[in-house]
Scaffold this motif. Structure first.
Motif, PDB file in Angstrom:
ATOM      1  N   CYS A 169       0.835  -1.211   0.000  1.00 36.45           N
ATOM      2  CA  CYS A 169       0.000   0.000   0.000  1.00 36.45           C
ATOM      3  C   CYS A 169       0.864   1.252   0.000  1.00 36.45           C
ATOM      4  N   LEU A 170       1.956   1.211   0.755  1.00 40.49           N
ATOM      5  CA  LEU A 170       2.860   2.357   0.828  1.00 40.49           C
ATOM      6  C   LEU A 170       3.528   2.607  -0.523  1.00 40.49           C
ATOM      7  N   MET A 171       4.002   1.551  -1.161  1.00 41.81           N
ATOM      8  CA  MET A 171       4.644   1.692  -2.468  1.00 41.81           C
ATOM      9  C   MET A 171       3.664   2.260  -3.493  1.00 41.81           C
ATOM     10  N   ALA A 172       2.429   1.748  -3.474  1.00 44.02           N
ATOM     11  CA  ALA A 172       1.413   2.219  -4.417  1.00 44.02           C
ATOM     12  C   ALA A 172       1.103   3.696  -4.204  1.00 44.02           C
ATOM     13  N   GLU A 173       1.032   4.121  -2.952  1.00 41.18           N
ATOM     14  CA  GLU A 173       0.723   5.519  -2.652  1.00 41.18           C
ATOM     15  C   GLU A 173       1.849   6.446  -3.097  1.00 41.18           C
ATOM     16  N   CYS A 174       3.085   5.984  -2.950  1.00 41.78           N
ATOM     17  CA  CYS A 174       4.216   6.774  -3.443  1.00 41.78           C
ATOM     18  C   CYS A 174       4.151   6.924  -4.959  1.00 41.78           C
ATOM     19  N   LEU A 175       3.730   5.868  -5.645  1.00 38.62           N
ATOM     20  CA  LEU A 175       3.737   5.866  -7.107  1.00 38.62           C
ATOM     21  C   LEU A 175       2.640   6.726  -7.717  1.00 38.62           C
ATOM     22  N   ASN A 176       1.440   6.709  -7.104  1.00 37.05           N
ATOM     23  CA  ASN A 176       0.347   7.465  -7.733  1.00 37.05           C
ATOM     24  C   ASN A 176      -0.134   8.655  -6.914  1.00 37.05           C
ATOM     25  N   GLY A 177       0.458   8.858  -5.727  1.00 40.68           N
ATOM     26  CA  GLY A 177       0.130  10.037  -4.936  1.00 40.68           C
ATOM     27  C   GLY A 177      -1.202   9.977  -4.232  1.00 40.68           C
ATOM     28  N   GLU A 178      -1.867   8.818  -4.255  1.00 45.23           N
ATOM     29  CA  GLU A 178      -3.179   8.678  -3.628  1.00 45.23           C
ATOM     30  C   GLU A 178      -3.222   7.424  -2.768  1.00 45.23           C
ATOM     31  N   ILE A 179      -4.045   7.467  -1.715  1.00 39.71           N
ATOM     32  CA  ILE A 179      -4.243   6.286  -0.877  1.00 39.71           C
ATOM     33  C   ILE A 179      -4.899   5.203  -1.723  1.00 39.71           C
ATOM     34  N   LEU A 180      -4.349   4.011  -1.704  1.00 36.08           N
ATOM     35  CA  LEU A 180      -4.798   2.958  -2.612  1.00 36.08           C
ATOM     36  C   LEU A 180      -6.202   2.474  -2.284  1.00 36.08           C
ATOM     37  N   PHE A 181      -6.496   2.283  -0.992  1.00 31.81           N
ATOM     38  CA  PHE A 181      -7.804   1.749  -0.588  1.00 31.81           C
ATOM     39  C   PHE A 181      -8.463   2.684   0.427  1.00 31.81           C
ATOM     40  N   GLU A 182      -8.751   3.895   0.017  1.00 35.93           N
ATOM     41  CA  GLU A 182      -9.399   4.857   0.907  1.00 35.93           C
ATOM     42  C   GLU A 182     -10.894   4.562   0.944  1.00 35.93           C
ATOM     43  N   ALA A 183     -11.412   4.253   2.135  1.00 37.26           N
ATOM     44  CA  ALA A 183     -12.804   3.829   2.259  1.00 37.26           C
ATOM     45  C   ALA A 183     -13.418   4.398   3.529  1.00 37.26           C
ATOM     46  N   TYR A 184     -14.743   4.448   3.572  1.00 32.66           N
ATOM     47  CA  TYR A 184     -15.436   5.033   4.716  1.00 32.66           C
ATOM     48  C   TYR A 184     -15.821   3.991   5.763  1.00 32.66           C
ATOM     49  N   SER A 185     -15.690   2.707   5.446  1.00 32.13           N
ATOM     50  CA  SER A 185     -16.029   1.651   6.394  1.00 32.13           C
ATOM     51  C   SER A 185     -15.237   0.400   6.041  1.00 32.13           C
ATOM     52  N   GLU A 186     -15.261  -0.581   6.926  1.00 34.42           N
ATOM     53  CA  GLU A 186     -14.548  -1.827   6.655  1.00 34.42           C
ATOM     54  C   GLU A 186     -15.171  -2.567   5.471  1.00 34.42           C
ATOM     55  N   ASN A 187     -16.504  -2.537   5.363  1.00 35.90           N
ATOM     56  CA  ASN A 187     -17.156  -3.191   4.230  1.00 35.90           C
ATOM     57  C   ASN A 187     -16.793  -2.510   2.911  1.00 35.90           C
ATOM     58  N   ASP A 188     -16.781  -1.193   2.925  1.00 37.00           N
ATOM     59  CA  ASP A 188     -16.387  -0.455   1.729  1.00 37.00           C
ATOM     60  C   ASP A 188     -14.928  -0.745   1.387  1.00 37.00           C
ATOM     61  N   GLN A 189     -14.118  -0.924   2.423  1.00 38.97           N
ATOM     62  CA  GLN A 189     -12.711  -1.278   2.226  1.00 38.97           C
ATOM     63  C   GLN A 189     -12.586  -2.625   1.516  1.00 38.97           C
ATOM     64  N   LEU A 190     -13.353  -3.612   1.975  1.00 39.37           N
ATOM     65  CA  LEU A 190     -13.319  -4.936   1.351  1.00 39.37           C
ATOM     66  C   LEU A 190     -13.781  -4.872  -0.104  1.00 39.37           C
ATOM     67  N   ARG A 191     -14.782  -4.041  -0.371  1.00 31.92           N
ATOM     68  CA  ARG A 191     -15.262  -3.906  -1.748  1.00 31.92           C
ATOM     69  C   ARG A 191     -14.178  -3.310  -2.640  1.00 31.92           C
ATOM     70  N   LYS A 192     -13.492  -2.277  -2.153  1.00 26.30           N
ATOM     71  CA  LYS A 192     -12.458  -1.630  -2.966  1.00 26.30           C
ATOM     72  C   LYS A 192     -11.266  -2.553  -3.193  1.00 26.30           C
ATOM     73  N   ILE A 193     -10.933  -3.352  -2.188  1.00 25.60           N
ATOM     74  CA  ILE A 193      -9.854  -4.324  -2.355  1.00 25.60           C
ATOM     75  C   ILE A 193     -10.214  -5.323  -3.449  1.00 25.60           C
ATOM     76  N   GLN A 194     -11.456  -5.811  -3.425  1.00 29.69           N
ATOM     77  CA  GLN A 194     -11.886  -6.792  -4.426  1.00 29.69           C
ATOM     78  C   GLN A 194     -12.037  -6.159  -5.814  1.00 29.69           C
ATOM     79  N   ASP A 195     -12.410  -4.879  -5.863  1.00 26.23           N
ATOM     80  CA  ASP A 195     -12.498  -4.192  -7.155  1.00 26.23           C
ATOM     81  C   ASP A 195     -11.142  -4.155  -7.858  1.00 26.23           C
ATOM     82  N   LEU A 196     -10.082  -4.041  -7.078  1.00 25.31           N
ATOM     83  CA  LEU A 196      -8.748  -3.980  -7.674  1.00 25.31           C
ATOM     84  C   LEU A 196      -8.132  -5.359  -7.854  1.00 25.31           C
ATOM     85  N   LEU A 197      -8.304  -6.233  -6.849  1.00 21.63           N
ATOM     86  CA  LEU A 197      -7.518  -7.465  -6.801  1.00 21.63           C
ATOM     87  C   LEU A 197      -8.317  -8.742  -7.016  1.00 21.63           C
ATOM     88  N   GLY A 198      -9.638  -8.669  -7.022  1.00 20.11           N
ATOM     89  CA  GLY A 198     -10.449  -9.868  -7.175  1.00 20.11           C
ATOM     90  C   GLY A 198     -11.054 -10.314  -5.853  1.00 20.11           C
TER      91      GLY A 198
END
Length: 408
Positions: free
Chosen positions: A302-331
């Motif tokens: 996550c740290l490497m990704a944030e350095c590369l694109n300047g944005e938090i990779l999995f910025e979410a408002y809740s744990e469920n939203d976090q899981l959704r964003k993780i799956q949107d990117l990684l499956g």
């Protein structure tokens, strides 16, 4: 890994790395405007405050001068060493501090830093002391934190930092993790706010505040030094848990750690899928998602990704939203992870499904990373923790070869 007690300040998962209550060393905050703090003395006059660097729910960090306990020391202030002094606030779980009965979490953080401090990529411990029933930790002074460096690139040039700088910082953080894990600790809160930055040359540290940051780092002579700080969430690995195994399949009950740890945006799926719950088929047995040093490798990704694109990779408002964003990117999550989530009596929502076909690491970073780099970042961000490399393997990966081309 030892069971965390209820007084563990880090058992509460932070929702945001910029929340006012999320304490870190505060280098991306501006100097505190309260001028009356300047000149305040600590530890019988040894440390003289310049200004407040940052403040959070659990402490305050001051920029100060270490002038030593010497006769006529005021005459030597010009040669004094710059340090950072962290004052811990009283724990809400215990009464007043005393040397004999100091807050457990505070003492643990200081003791861990003292043990790990010798590494070049870990903040240097200088001193600790008690004053008016408060505990203070003194560390080396740094120029800024990684959050500030990332933000400054966007402010200066509307673009993320150069790839070679991002990789160099990630490499140093990985080196710190190798040492942390080799000493049988797991860090559990790797994020840009907990990585401090300075430049190898003193003139570069001064120039950072005055010049265009991209020009400073692109000129080829600037060497960025990254150091991991804030060990409040670190824990000793239990005797039954391997420091080389990113995903212990079934750790000994005495080695279980709380799942609610670190900062939500930077923790892996295994820490998001639910609180341990009683197994209805086996009275007295808990069902839980075990985790090990793989939590740190996910944080590194996550740290490497944030350095590369300047944005938090999995910025979410809740744990469920976090899981959704993780799956949107990684499956999708693994079968075991999905099963635990759906069976948990503490889960009040359905498991979020991906909202679209997974973007993938290549889809998001293919424009700036080559095949080797994509493969490396993908391995760090594996949903299945058993597929993540340990720190030593990651440090020896071919992905770093270009960082040392000039040395061969």
């Amino acid at each position: 890994m030892y069971i965390d007690d209820t007084a563990d300040e880090c058992s509460r998962m932070d929702m945001s790395s910029d929340d006012d209550d999320d304490f870190h060393y505060g280098y991306h905050h501006h100097a505190h405007p309260v001028a009356s703090m300047k000149g305040k003395e600590f530890d019988d006059g040894r440390f003289v405050v310049n200004h407040i660097i940052g403040e959070g729910a659990f402490g305050v960090v001051y920029s100060a001068k270490d002038i030593g306990k010497r006769p006529h020391t005021r005459l030597r202030e010009k040669s004094a060493t710059e340090v950072a002094v962290k004052k811990f606030k009283k724990s809400k779980y215990q009464g007043s501090y005393t040397r004999a009965d100091v807050d457990v979490a505070t003492r643990r953080e200081i003791d861990i830093l003292k043990e790990l401090s010798p590494h070049d990529n870990i903040i240097k411990y200088v001193h600790d002391f008690m004053q008016r029933n408060k505990m203070y930790l003194v560390m080396e002074s740094m120029t800024c934190d990684l959050v500030s460096l990332i933000d400054d690139f966007w402010e200066d040039s509307k673009a993320p930092m150069p790839k070679h700088v991002a990789k160099h910082i990630t490499y140093q953080c990985c080196s710190a993790l190798v040492y942390i894990h080799s000493r049988d600790f797991v860090y559990r809160d790797l994020k840009p706010a907990n990585v401090l930055i300075k430049f190898e040359n003193a003139s570069d540290n001064q120039a950072y505040a005055q010049l265009n940051k991209r020009a400073l780092l692109d000129r080829g002579t600037t060497i960025v030094v990254a150091k991991v700080c804030d060990f409040g969430c670190a824990r000793k690995l239990g005797p039954n848990t391997s420091k080389d195994d990113p995903s212990p399949s079934w750790p000994h009950p005495a080695d279980v750690m709380t799942a609610r740890i670190g900062t939500q945006w930077y923790v892996p799926p295994e820490c998001l899928i639910g609180t341990p719950y009683p197994d209805p088929s086996y009275p007295g047995k808990l069902v839980y998602s075990p985790y090990g040093v793989g939590i740190d490798m996910w944080g590194l990704g996550c740290l490497m990704a944030e350095c590369l694109n300047g944005e938090i990779l999995f910025e979410a408002y809740s744990e469920n939203d976090q899981l959704r964003k993780i799956q949107d990117l990684l499956g999708c999550l693994t079968v075991k992870q999905r099963d635990m989530y759906t069976r948990s009596p503490y889960t009040y929502q359905n498991l979020p499904a991906p909202s679209h076909r997974p973007t993938g690491v290549r889809g998001l970073f293919g424009y700036c990373l080559n095949t080797v780099e994509v493969s490396f970042l993908k391995s760090l961000l594996s949903i299945d923790p058993s597929h993540r490399p340990n720190a030593a393997t990651a440090l020896g990966d071919d992905v770093w070869a270009d960082l040392f081309d000039d040395e061969t």
